[in-house]
Design a protein around this motif. Sequence first.
Motif, short mmCIF file in Angstrom:
data_model
loop_
_atom_site.label_atom_id
_atom_site.label_comp_id
_atom_site.label_asym_id
_atom_site.label_seq_id
_atom_site.Cartn_x
_atom_site.Cartn_y
_atom_site.Cartn_z
N SER A 67 -1.47 -5.24 -0.34
CA SER A 67 -2.77 -5.21 -1.02
C SER A 67 -2.96 -6.38 -1.98
CB SER A 67 -2.94 -3.89 -1.78
OG SER A 67 -1.89 -3.69 -2.69
N ALA A 68 -1.89 -7.03 -2.40
CA ALA A 68 -1.98 -8.22 -3.26
C ALA A 68 -0.76 -9.08 -3.02
CB ALA A 68 -2.06 -7.81 -4.72
N ALA B 151 -9.27 -12.35 -0.52
CA ALA B 151 -9.49 -11.24 0.41
C ALA B 151 -9.38 -11.68 1.88
CB ALA B 151 -10.84 -10.59 0.15
N HIS C 10 1.38 -2.94 5.20
CA HIS C 10 0.15 -3.48 4.61
C HIS C 10 0.36 -3.92 3.16
CE1 HIS C 10 -4.06 -3.55 3.27
NE2 HIS C 10 -4.33 -3.80 4.52
N ASN D 276 -2.58 -9.14 6.84
CA ASN D 276 -2.35 -7.76 7.29
C ASN D 276 -2.72 -7.51 8.75
OD1 ASN D 276 -1.26 -6.50 4.90
ND2 ASN D 276 -3.25 -6.92 3.98
N LEU E 240 -5.75 -12.18 2.71
CA LEU E 240 -5.07 -10.88 2.81
C LEU E 240 -5.42 -10.18 4.12
CD1 LEU E 240 -5.24 -9.48 -0.83
CD2 LEU E 240 -3.19 -10.10 0.47
N THR E 241 -6.65 -10.35 4.60
CA THR E 241 -7.03 -9.77 5.89
C THR E 241 -6.21 -10.40 7.01
OG1 THR E 241 -9.27 -9.32 5.12
CG2 THR E 241 -8.95 -9.45 7.50
N ASP F 136 0.83 -1.21 0.00
CA ASP F 136 0.00 0.00 0.00
C ASP F 136 0.86 1.26 0.00
OD1 ASP F 136 -2.32 -1.43 -0.05
OD2 ASP F 136 -2.93 -0.96 2.00
#
Length: 112
Positions: free
Chosen positions: A81-82, A92, A79, A99, A95-96, A32
């Motif tokens: 993002s991918a 998703a 963080h 992070n 990824l949560t 990010d």
Amino acid sequence: MKLRSLAAVAALSTALFAGAALADGRIAAALDQPLAAKTKVVAGGAVFVCEGAECVSTQAPSRALTAVACKALAKEVGHISAFGGETKSLDADDLTRCNASAKGASAVASAK
């Protein structure tokens, strides 16, 4: 005849082992926030070279393409993002999880 069978099994075993050794591939992570300096991070058994807003491992083992490896990377660089390779990317939910303890995550959470 037994010698031929043994040779065939040995050849097959060698081919399978070589295929597993060559299964290592490229994994990239999109950040990010870009990093100020080029950084190397070991996560999930892979060495990631991070520069700007991307971290790349060119010879990552398959075990490096997990939320756990992503989390280890996020702890160091922030963080993500991918996160993915040539054939698979984290979804998703992964990824949560990745992070959850990202560098600076508590500052971001408290700012909301």
